[in-house]
Design a protein around this motif. Structure first.
Motif, PDB file in Angstrom:
ATOM      1  N   MET A 123     -42.821   0.706 -16.313  1.00 45.08           N
ATOM      2  CA  MET A 123     -41.372   0.722 -16.379  1.00 45.08           C
ATOM      3  C   MET A 123     -40.950   1.115 -17.775  1.00 45.08           C
ATOM      4  O   MET A 123     -41.657   0.880 -18.732  1.00 45.08           O
ATOM      5  CB  MET A 123     -40.829  -0.644 -15.986  1.00 45.08           C
ATOM      6  CG  MET A 123     -40.673  -1.626 -17.110  1.00 45.08           C
ATOM      7  SD  MET A 123     -40.616  -3.307 -16.515  1.00 45.08           S
ATOM      8  CE  MET A 123     -42.246  -3.508 -15.859  1.00 45.08           C
ATOM      9  N   ASN A 153     -28.668  -1.199 -12.370  1.00 47.18           N
ATOM     10  CA  ASN A 153     -30.038  -1.547 -12.711  1.00 47.18           C
ATOM     11  C   ASN A 153     -30.539  -2.731 -11.902  1.00 47.18           C
ATOM     12  O   ASN A 153     -31.706  -2.777 -11.506  1.00 47.18           O
ATOM     13  CB  ASN A 153     -30.134  -1.862 -14.199  1.00 47.18           C
ATOM     14  CG  ASN A 153     -31.570  -1.946 -14.662  1.00 47.18           C
ATOM     15  OD1 ASN A 153     -32.341  -1.023 -14.471  1.00 47.18           O
ATOM     16  ND2 ASN A 153     -31.938  -3.073 -15.245  1.00 47.18           N
ATOM     17  N   TYR A 204     -38.815 -10.067 -15.146  1.00 48.73           N
ATOM     18  CA  TYR A 204     -37.990  -8.958 -15.614  1.00 48.73           C
ATOM     19  C   TYR A 204     -36.511  -9.216 -15.350  1.00 48.73           C
ATOM     20  O   TYR A 204     -35.658  -8.982 -16.217  1.00 48.73           O
ATOM     21  CB  TYR A 204     -38.416  -7.656 -14.938  1.00 48.73           C
ATOM     22  CG  TYR A 204     -37.494  -6.503 -15.278  1.00 48.73           C
ATOM     23  CD1 TYR A 204     -37.602  -5.835 -16.487  1.00 48.73           C
ATOM     24  CD2 TYR A 204     -36.488  -6.110 -14.394  1.00 48.73           C
ATOM     25  CE1 TYR A 204     -36.755  -4.801 -16.821  1.00 48.73           C
ATOM     26  CE2 TYR A 204     -35.633  -5.072 -14.714  1.00 48.73           C
ATOM     27  CZ  TYR A 204     -35.767  -4.430 -15.924  1.00 48.73           C
ATOM     28  OH  TYR A 204     -34.915  -3.409 -16.249  1.00 48.73           O
ATOM     29  N   ASN A 243     -36.134  -1.265  -5.745  1.00 50.10           N
ATOM     30  CA  ASN A 243     -37.100  -0.266  -6.189  1.00 50.10           C
ATOM     31  C   ASN A 243     -36.902   1.067  -5.478  1.00 50.10           C
ATOM     32  O   ASN A 243     -37.868   1.782  -5.176  1.00 50.10           O
ATOM     33  CB  ASN A 243     -38.531  -0.766  -5.989  1.00 50.10           C
ATOM     34  CG  ASN A 243     -38.944  -1.696  -7.105  1.00 50.10           C
ATOM     35  OD1 ASN A 243     -39.049  -1.303  -8.250  1.00 50.10           O
ATOM     36  ND2 ASN A 243     -39.166  -2.952  -6.748  1.00 50.10           N
ATOM     37  N   THR A 300     -37.131   0.893 -13.944  1.00 49.73           N
ATOM     38  CA  THR A 300     -37.986  -0.152 -13.388  1.00 49.73           C
ATOM     39  C   THR A 300     -38.975   0.375 -12.354  1.00 49.73           C
ATOM     40  O   THR A 300     -39.418  -0.361 -11.483  1.00 49.73           O
ATOM     41  CB  THR A 300     -37.121  -1.240 -12.714  1.00 49.73           C
ATOM     42  OG1 THR A 300     -36.332  -0.629 -11.691  1.00 49.73           O
ATOM     43  CG2 THR A 300     -36.237  -1.919 -13.704  1.00 49.73           C
ATOM     44  N   GLN A 351     -41.592  -9.382 -11.416  1.00 52.04           N
ATOM     45  CA  GLN A 351     -40.246  -8.931 -11.093  1.00 52.04           C
ATOM     46  C   GLN A 351     -39.219 -10.004 -11.422  1.00 52.04           C
ATOM     47  O   GLN A 351     -38.143  -9.710 -11.955  1.00 52.04           O
ATOM     48  CB  GLN A 351     -40.142  -8.550  -9.612  1.00 52.04           C
ATOM     49  CG  GLN A 351     -38.805  -7.893  -9.263  1.00 52.04           C
ATOM     50  CD  GLN A 351     -38.716  -7.531  -7.797  1.00 52.04           C
ATOM     51  OE1 GLN A 351     -39.257  -8.231  -6.955  1.00 52.04           O
ATOM     52  NE2 GLN A 351     -38.032  -6.440  -7.496  1.00 52.04           N
ATOM     53  N   ALA A 388     -33.745  -2.651  -9.586  1.00 51.87           N
ATOM     54  CA  ALA A 388     -34.838  -3.594  -9.833  1.00 51.87           C
ATOM     55  C   ALA A 388     -35.193  -4.383  -8.580  1.00 51.87           C
ATOM     56  O   ALA A 388     -36.361  -4.721  -8.356  1.00 51.87           O
ATOM     57  CB  ALA A 388     -34.455  -4.549 -10.966  1.00 51.87           C
TER      58      ALA A 388
END
Length: 368
Positions: free
Chosen positions: A1, A92, A290, A99, A7, A287, A96
């Motif tokens: 990423m 975003n 993040y 995906n 991502t 994930q 994220a």
């Protein structure tokens, strides 16, 4: 990423957009309740950030008394943070979680490009405020920035920000994998140079460590000067008020800088570790890590209006005027207090009262 804020590698794809055995499938599917919880957290943060920063901009631009050098930089800071929240955060988050890139190639370039420019503009606006406070307090005899010079500094900040972010725009691309589309950065490969790692290390230094070092040194010197200054017993009331006002402004900006540093530190550590130890980021829980790290970093955009409200009476009055928490007249009076016209009026009243007292005393002496 890729930092700020690509991502793609959550799904097992490399920077070239090709699969590594997952055939492009999303390996990180979250339960609905987790997605809903993260969605509430992100949407709430964006709402507070955009509304709060837009109110800050209005307070400064709509009131002449608020148009100072420091506040012009605060306008630039608020604009950068509100823009990043509005145009990048929700997109975003969606990327994220799913995906899969739904927003086309043009927005893919913007999505990878704008956050670096906005963060650069934000932190160097804070740096400019720190240097302005340093010059005003440590070297008070030197000429301050004019409004035109302040605008030029803001223009230079944005120009440098756009130049720094340009590589992410230039190398951004989308790729159609089996079953989905990804937005990624197709970094060039050189036999003797890892351009990707070099770029991200430089970005981290330029938008985090370097400006924080500059601000830390400036505010340390300013803080020692202001808080080590003892107000003499025979000092004028005006001197006392000026010293207290300077302390309040510096205190507020120190809180802003510390908040920014705390919020963004985990994010930069996360991506530096990812660049040099990618094997640590192959677990399913990454994930969630993040999303948490990104939320903390982006939440820095919503704290500044709250800090201004808590630590500055004029900003507090402006927020109260907007949200009708008290009489709008009271907020307006606070924002316009000690304006040039107000001070001139008060001085005229004072002189008139002194003249009236002198005439009265003279008449009494003659009568006696």
């Amino acid at each position: 990423m890729d930092p700020l804020f690509n991502t793609t590698e959550f799904n097992g794809t490399g920077n070239n957009g090709s699969g590594n055995g997952s055939e492009g499938l999303n390996q990180f599917v979250q339960p609905v309740w987790q997605i809903a919880l993260w969605g509430v957290l992100y949407c709430s943060m964006v709402a507070v950030s955009v509304v709060g920063n837009m109110v800050v901009i209005w307070i400064i631009l709509a009131h002449k008394r608020m148009r100072t050098v420091t506040n012009y930089f605060l306008v630039n800071l608020a604009f950068a943070e509100a823009s990043m929240s509005a145009f990048n955060t929700v997109i975003n988050f969606t990327y994220a979680v799913h995906n899969e890139w739904y927003f086309g190639p043009i927005y893919c370039r913007f999505h990878n490009f704008f956050p670096i420019a906005a963060i650069f503009a934000s932190i160097y606006s804070m740096t400019a405020i720190a240097l302005d406070r340093y010059m005003a307090i440590i070297r008070p005899l030197q000429q301050r920035l004019s409004s035109t010079e302040t605008r030029m500094v803001v223009l230079v900040i944005w120009t440098l920000a756009l130049l720094l972010a340009f590589p992410q725009y230039h190398f951004s691309s989308i790729a159609a994998l089996p079953g989905r589309t990804v937005c990624y950065i197709d970094w060039p490969e050189y036999s003797s140079l890892d351009f990707r790692k070099l770029y991200y290390v430089c970005v981290t230094v330029l938008i985090y460590f370097l400006p924080l070092c500059i601000m830390g040194c400036a505010y340390t010197i300013v803080g020692v000067t202001l808080w080590a200054s003892e107000i003499p017993g025979d000092s004028s009331q005006r001197y006392k008020e000026q010293l207290i006002a300077k302390r309040k402004v510096v205190k507020m900006m120190m809180v802003v800088v510390c908040t920014f540093a705390i919020c963004w530190l985990p994010y930069h550590v996360y991506f530096l570790l990812h660049e040099f130890f990618p094997e640590l980021f192959e677990q399913r829980y990454i994930q969630q890590v993040y999303l948490g790290v990104m939320w903390l970093a982006m939440s820095s955009t919503m704290y500044n209006p709250i800090i201004y409200y808590c630590l500055n009476s004029r900003f507090r009055a402006g927020f109260q005027q907007v949200f009708c928490c008290c009489s709008p007249t009271v907020g307006k009076e606070e924002l316009e207090l000690k304006s040039p016209r107000y001070m001139q009026t008060q001085m005229s009243i004072y002189r008139a009262s002194r003249l009236e007292a002198a005439v009265s005393t003279s008449v009494e002496i003659k009568t006696v």
